[in-house]
Motif scaffolding. Structure first.
Motif, PDB file in Angstrom:
ATOM      1  N   GLY A 114      27.805 -71.451  31.622  1.00 51.27           N
ATOM      2  CA  GLY A 114      26.428 -71.582  32.127  1.00 51.27           C
ATOM      3  C   GLY A 114      26.268 -70.939  33.486  1.00 51.27           C
ATOM      4  O   GLY A 114      27.001 -70.004  33.836  1.00 51.27           O
ATOM      5  N   ASP A 115      25.371 -71.501  34.294  1.00 52.72           N
ATOM      6  CA  ASP A 115      24.987 -70.839  35.539  1.00 52.72           C
ATOM      7  C   ASP A 115      25.690 -71.457  36.752  1.00 52.72           C
ATOM      8  O   ASP A 115      25.048 -72.039  37.614  1.00 52.72           O
ATOM      9  N   GLU A 116      26.991 -71.355  36.773  1.00 53.89           N
ATOM     10  CA  GLU A 116      27.725 -71.871  37.934  1.00 53.89           C
ATOM     11  C   GLU A 116      29.012 -71.061  38.123  1.00 53.89           C
ATOM     12  O   GLU A 116      29.485 -70.422  37.170  1.00 53.89           O
ATOM     13  N   ARG A 175      30.502 -67.467  28.156  1.00 60.23           N
ATOM     14  CA  ARG A 175      29.210 -67.553  28.863  1.00 60.23           C
ATOM     15  C   ARG A 175      28.412 -68.813  28.542  1.00 60.23           C
ATOM     16  O   ARG A 175      27.837 -69.430  29.425  1.00 60.23           O
ATOM     17  N   HIS A 176      28.394 -69.226  27.272  1.00 62.12           N
ATOM     18  CA  HIS A 176      27.589 -70.405  26.920  1.00 62.12           C
ATOM     19  C   HIS A 176      28.254 -71.687  27.418  1.00 62.12           C
ATOM     20  O   HIS A 176      27.585 -72.678  27.683  1.00 62.12           O
TER      21      HIS A 176
END
Ligand code: G1P
Length: 305
Positions: free
Chosen positions: A130-132, A126-127
């Motif tokens: 990220g947000d993609e 997750r880190h």
């Protein structure tokens, strides 16, 4: 419920996650002291095929979820000075050592400390993701096809967005080996799904459309996986995370125009070796001749039995 087209084109798929923490117990003793992802098909380890496929799909960042005893994977994608030196001093070709090396910083490795399942392995990224949107490739599922399987998925993903899985029809007797889709609608090679179940028994399976190890996932999956309870086999299942997102983001299966070899299975692995050798100009004739001899001998043996 799910639509076949998203209004705004989704962000590009730049990152891929390779869960490679599994123990490989089905291949013991071969996997006693080497990762199962390093088992070679002809002369390339399974993980190398998966990385090549991701590269061909435009992936720029490669994230490996490893575990104990998996150092050989990182070494495979690093410079081997000793070997390079030995080969060059003997006047031998070093091409096979370098063609697959990543650009500096393009690969990263994180450890899944406990084998808590595929969903947990993906969550470990997750880190790094990220947000993609991102791809997940299971190296056990070796794909042969042109354009490569993940490339076909990335192309389809531009239209459908959300969560997209690669699917193929499996024999009903084998549904308990796969995530199985509950089909809503089929349009060409795209299937929109209203459900997905992890490894259902044949009599309970909603269809015989099985998920194979290629996914393009919406980053919301990380928040969902955080809450998913342990499912089939006592593990945190990616399938359960996908199921929980149905209705919130589009969910589709893509029947890719590729041939899949299940290299998590001994027979599949053996056949993959033959199939990939038969694709090679330097091996085809000899392998075909030897396989033919073998098959002729075997048929004589069985007809005489
Ligand atoms: C995993 C997934 C399953 C999927 C399969 C594809 O299972 O949990 O949904 O169908 O990969 O290979 P595994 O084979 O790791 O048990």
């Amino acid at each position: 419920m799910t639509s076949l087209v998203v209004a705004v084109p989704p962000k590009p798929v730049r990152k891929a996650v390779f869960p490679v923490g599994g123990l490989g117990t089905r291949f013991l003793p071969a996997t006693k002291s080497q990762p199962k992802e390093m088992l070679p098909v002809v002369d390339k380890p399974l993980i190398h095929y998966a990385v090549d496929e991701a590269r061909a799909a435009g992936i720029e960042q490669f994230i490996f979820i490893t575990g104990r005893g998996k150092a050989a994977i990182a070494d495979h994608f690093d410079i081997s000075y000793e070997l390079q030196h030995q080969l060059s001093t003997r006047g031998k070709d070093v091409a096979a050592l370098a063609g697959h090396l990543p650009d500096p910083g393009q690969f990263c490795f994180t450890r899944q400390q406990e084998p808590l399942g595929l969903g947990h392995a993906v969550w470990c990224a997750r880190h790094l993701v990220g947000d993609e949107p991102f791809a997940v490739l299971l190296a056990d599922d070796l794909m042969m096809g042109d354009p490569p399987c993940l490339r076909q998925m990335v192309d389809a993903y531009r239209t459908v967005g959300g969560n997209l899985v690669c699917v193929e029809d499996v024999p009903r007797a084998y549904t308990s080996r796969y995530g199985i889709l509950d089909i809503d609608k089929e349009t060409g090679n795209l299937v929109s799904a209203k459900g997905i179940v992890e490894k259902p028994q044949p009599e309970k399976a909603p269809s015989t459309l099985g998920v194979i190890g290629r996914y393009i996932l919406h980053p919301d999956i990380f928040r969902v996986l955080e809450k998913v309870e342990r499912g089939a086999g006592g593990e945190i299942q990616l399938t359960d995370g996908l199921s929980a997102m149905i209705g919130k983001v589009p969910f589709h299966g893509l029947r890719c125009d590729s041939r899949r070899f299940d290299c998590g299975d001994k027979a599949g692995f053996v056949v993959a070796n033959a199939a990939f050798a038969l694709q090679r100009d330097d091996l085809r004739d000899e392998v075909r001749r030897q396989l033919q001899d073998l098959l002729d001998d075997a048929s004589e043996q069985f007809s005489g039995a």
